[in-house]
Design a protein around this motif. Structure first.
Motif, PDB file in Angstrom:
ATOM      1  N   MET A 115       4.100   4.488  12.080  1.00  0.00           N
ATOM      2  CA  MET A 115       4.730   4.157  13.356  1.00  0.00           C
ATOM      3  C   MET A 115       5.811   5.190  13.677  1.00  0.00           C
ATOM      4  N   LEU A 116       5.792   5.719  14.914  1.00  0.00           N
ATOM      5  CA  LEU A 116       6.752   6.729  15.315  1.00  0.00           C
ATOM      6  C   LEU A 116       8.142   6.131  15.477  1.00  0.00           C
ATOM      7  N   ASP A 117       9.155   6.925  15.136  1.00  0.00           N
ATOM      8  CA  ASP A 117      10.524   6.468  15.347  1.00  0.00           C
ATOM      9  C   ASP A 117      10.797   6.362  16.843  1.00  0.00           C
ATOM     10  N   PRO A 118      11.603   5.373  17.262  1.00  0.00           N
ATOM     11  CA  PRO A 118      11.904   5.238  18.695  1.00  0.00           C
ATOM     12  C   PRO A 118      12.737   6.404  19.198  1.00  0.00           C
ATOM     13  N   LEU A 119      12.591   6.726  20.480  1.00  0.00           N
ATOM     14  CA  LEU A 119      13.428   7.741  21.116  1.00  0.00           C
ATOM     15  C   LEU A 119      14.826   7.176  21.270  1.00  0.00           C
ATOM     16  N   LYS A 120      15.806   7.870  20.736  1.00  0.00           N
ATOM     17  CA  LYS A 120      17.191   7.420  20.834  1.00  0.00           C
ATOM     18  C   LYS A 120      17.813   8.000  22.105  1.00  0.00           C
ATOM     19  N   VAL A 121      18.261   7.118  23.003  1.00  0.00           N
ATOM     20  CA  VAL A 121      18.759   7.530  24.317  1.00  0.00           C
ATOM     21  C   VAL A 121      20.212   7.104  24.490  1.00  0.00           C
ATOM     22  N   VAL A 122      21.040   8.021  25.003  1.00  0.00           N
ATOM     23  CA  VAL A 122      22.405   7.701  25.416  1.00  0.00           C
ATOM     24  C   VAL A 122      22.444   7.682  26.934  1.00  0.00           C
ATOM     25  N   VAL A 123      23.085   6.670  27.508  1.00  0.00           N
ATOM     26  CA  VAL A 123      23.182   6.521  28.962  1.00  0.00           C
ATOM     27  C   VAL A 123      24.648   6.612  29.380  1.00  0.00           C
ATOM     28  N   ALA A 124      24.922   7.425  30.405  1.00  0.00           N
ATOM     29  CA  ALA A 124      26.300   7.587  30.892  1.00  0.00           C
ATOM     30  C   ALA A 124      26.346   7.407  32.402  1.00  0.00           C
ATOM     31  N   ASP A 125      27.220   6.526  32.868  1.00  0.00           N
ATOM     32  CA  ASP A 125      27.422   6.314  34.303  1.00  0.00           C
ATOM     33  C   ASP A 125      28.724   5.554  34.476  1.00  0.00           C
ATOM     34  N   ASP A 126      29.496   5.900  35.510  1.00  0.00           N
ATOM     35  CA  ASP A 126      30.790   5.233  35.685  1.00  0.00           C
ATOM     36  C   ASP A 126      30.668   3.900  36.413  1.00  0.00           C
ATOM     37  N   HIS A 127      29.474   3.547  36.878  1.00  0.00           N
ATOM     38  CA  HIS A 127      29.267   2.262  37.540  1.00  0.00           C
ATOM     39  C   HIS A 127      28.577   1.291  36.577  1.00  0.00           C
ATOM     40  N   PRO A 128      29.215   0.196  36.205  1.00  0.00           N
ATOM     41  CA  PRO A 128      28.630  -0.746  35.243  1.00  0.00           C
ATOM     42  C   PRO A 128      27.255  -1.261  35.664  1.00  0.00           C
ATOM     43  N   VAL A 129      27.060  -1.477  36.961  1.00  0.00           N
ATOM     44  CA  VAL A 129      25.766  -2.002  37.431  1.00  0.00           C
ATOM     45  C   VAL A 129      24.648  -0.998  37.173  1.00  0.00           C
ATOM     46  N   ILE A 130      24.915   0.291  37.465  1.00  0.00           N
ATOM     47  CA  ILE A 130      23.913   1.335  37.221  1.00  0.00           C
ATOM     48  C   ILE A 130      23.680   1.498  35.724  1.00  0.00           C
ATOM     49  N   LEU A 131      24.748   1.422  34.948  1.00  0.00           N
ATOM     50  CA  LEU A 131      24.655   1.552  33.491  1.00  0.00           C
ATOM     51  C   LEU A 131      23.747   0.449  32.930  1.00  0.00           C
ATOM     52  N   PHE A 132      23.978  -0.769  33.382  1.00  0.00           N
ATOM     53  CA  PHE A 132      23.173  -1.901  32.924  1.00  0.00           C
ATOM     54  C   PHE A 132      21.731  -1.755  33.403  1.00  0.00           C
ATOM     55  N   GLY A 133      21.563  -1.363  34.680  1.00  0.00           N
ATOM     56  CA  GLY A 133      20.221  -1.236  35.239  1.00  0.00           C
ATOM     57  C   GLY A 133      19.409  -0.159  34.545  1.00  0.00           C
ATOM     58  N   ALA A 134      20.049   0.959  34.254  1.00  0.00           N
ATOM     59  CA  ALA A 134      19.351   2.057  33.578  1.00  0.00           C
ATOM     60  C   ALA A 134      18.921   1.643  32.174  1.00  0.00           C
ATOM     61  N   GLU A 135      19.819   0.978  31.455  1.00  0.00           N
ATOM     62  CA  GLU A 135      19.482   0.526  30.104  1.00  0.00           C
ATOM     63  C   GLU A 135      18.348  -0.497  30.145  1.00  0.00           C
ATOM     64  N   HIS A 136      18.413  -1.424  31.080  1.00  0.00           N
ATOM     65  CA  HIS A 136      17.379  -2.448  31.212  1.00  0.00           C
ATOM     66  C   HIS A 136      16.029  -1.810  31.528  1.00  0.00           C
ATOM     67  N   ALA A 137      16.040  -0.799  32.413  1.00  0.00           N
ATOM     68  CA  ALA A 137      14.799  -0.116  32.784  1.00  0.00           C
ATOM     69  C   ALA A 137      14.207   0.624  31.587  1.00  0.00           C
ATOM     70  N   LEU A 138      15.063   1.241  30.768  1.00  0.00           N
ATOM     71  CA  LEU A 138      14.589   1.989  29.606  1.00  0.00           C
ATOM     72  C   LEU A 138      13.968   1.076  28.556  1.00  0.00           C
ATOM     73  N   LEU A 139      14.539  -0.114  28.400  1.00  0.00           N
ATOM     74  CA  LEU A 139      14.049  -1.031  27.377  1.00  0.00           C
ATOM     75  C   LEU A 139      12.673  -1.598  27.713  1.00  0.00           C
TER      76      LEU A 139
END
Length: 229
Positions: free
Chosen positions: A1-25
């Motif tokens: 099984m391949l290791d998962p891609l480790k992603v860091v997300v940066a944004d100064d807007h909490p809503v965008i930060l949450f949305g981006a993380e949710h979309a990636l998952l």
């Protein structure tokens, strides 16, 4: 099984930060290993917890490493092998081309569906380019308007000087007095710069200036030549 891609997300807007993380998952094989709200947090995170892909907002003021092209340039110099996906609300063709010059091969417009963030991460992790639909439309229009040529949008030295002074808060009259040019000449040079950049409003000119580091030319990012602690 391949290791998962480790992603860091940066944004100064909490809503965008949450949305981006949710979309990636929603994409299998991806793991969000860090979140940052400004450049100070982001750089410290990258120094202590390396990742496979960075997803970062372009306009993210407040950190000691700046934002916009200043931050992207710093990241490219100090983390040259880290693939970057840029998030932005800007649709300026010159800015998008500058990002590509810096080695950014993936840009996602925030008005597009957030699923494009995951698609972008998949692409850059394989050394492939990805532009979300709104970004691609801007670049396609640029190619059509230039007859298929990819020449960069360049401001003359005088146009750049006028733009820098204007976004610093000076009026056209004040700029004309400082540069010893007529008001008509200054106005013509400002309008010419906006036309070249595909900008219609002064507010867009301020956005362009911020993203291109014209608002903080006297304060290089830490670690860059000329920076003083």
């Amino acid at each position: 099984m391949l290791d998962p891609l480790k992603v860091v997300v940066a944004d100064d807007h909490p809503v965008i930060l949450f949305g981006a993380e949710h979309a990636l998952l929603k994409f299998p094989g991806m793991e969000v290993v860090g979140r940052a709200r400004q450049s100070t947090e982001l750089v410290k995170m990258l120094q202590t917890a390396p990742c496979d892909v960075l997803v970062t907002d372009l306009a993210m003021p407040g950190g000691q490493y700046g934002d916009g092209l200043q931050l992207i340039g710093y990241l490219r110099r100090n983390f040259p092998h880290l693939p970057i996906v840029v998030l932005t609300m800007l649709e300026n063709a010159a800015l998008l081309k500058r990002l590509r010059e810096l080695g950014v091969t993936s840009v996602v417009h925030k008005s597009d569906d957030l699923s494009h963030i995951g698609l972008a991460v998949q692409h850059v992790s394989r050394n492939l380019e990805y532009m979300s639909p709104s970004v691609k439309a801007v670049l396609d229009a640029l190619r059509m308007n230039s007859g298929g040529k990819s020449d960069d949008v360049m401001l003359s030295k005088r146009e750049l000087e006028v733009v820098r002074l204007f976004v610093s808060g000076m009026t056209i009259k004040e700029i004309s007095e400082q540069l010893n040019r007529s008001i008509k000449t200054i106005s013509t040079q400002k309008n010419a710069a906006m036309r070249k950049l595909g900008i219609d409003r002064d507010s867009e000119l301020f956005q362009y200036a911020q993203s291109n580091g014209l608002l903080n030319l006297s304060s290089p990012a830490p670690g860059d030549p000329g920076h003083k602690a």
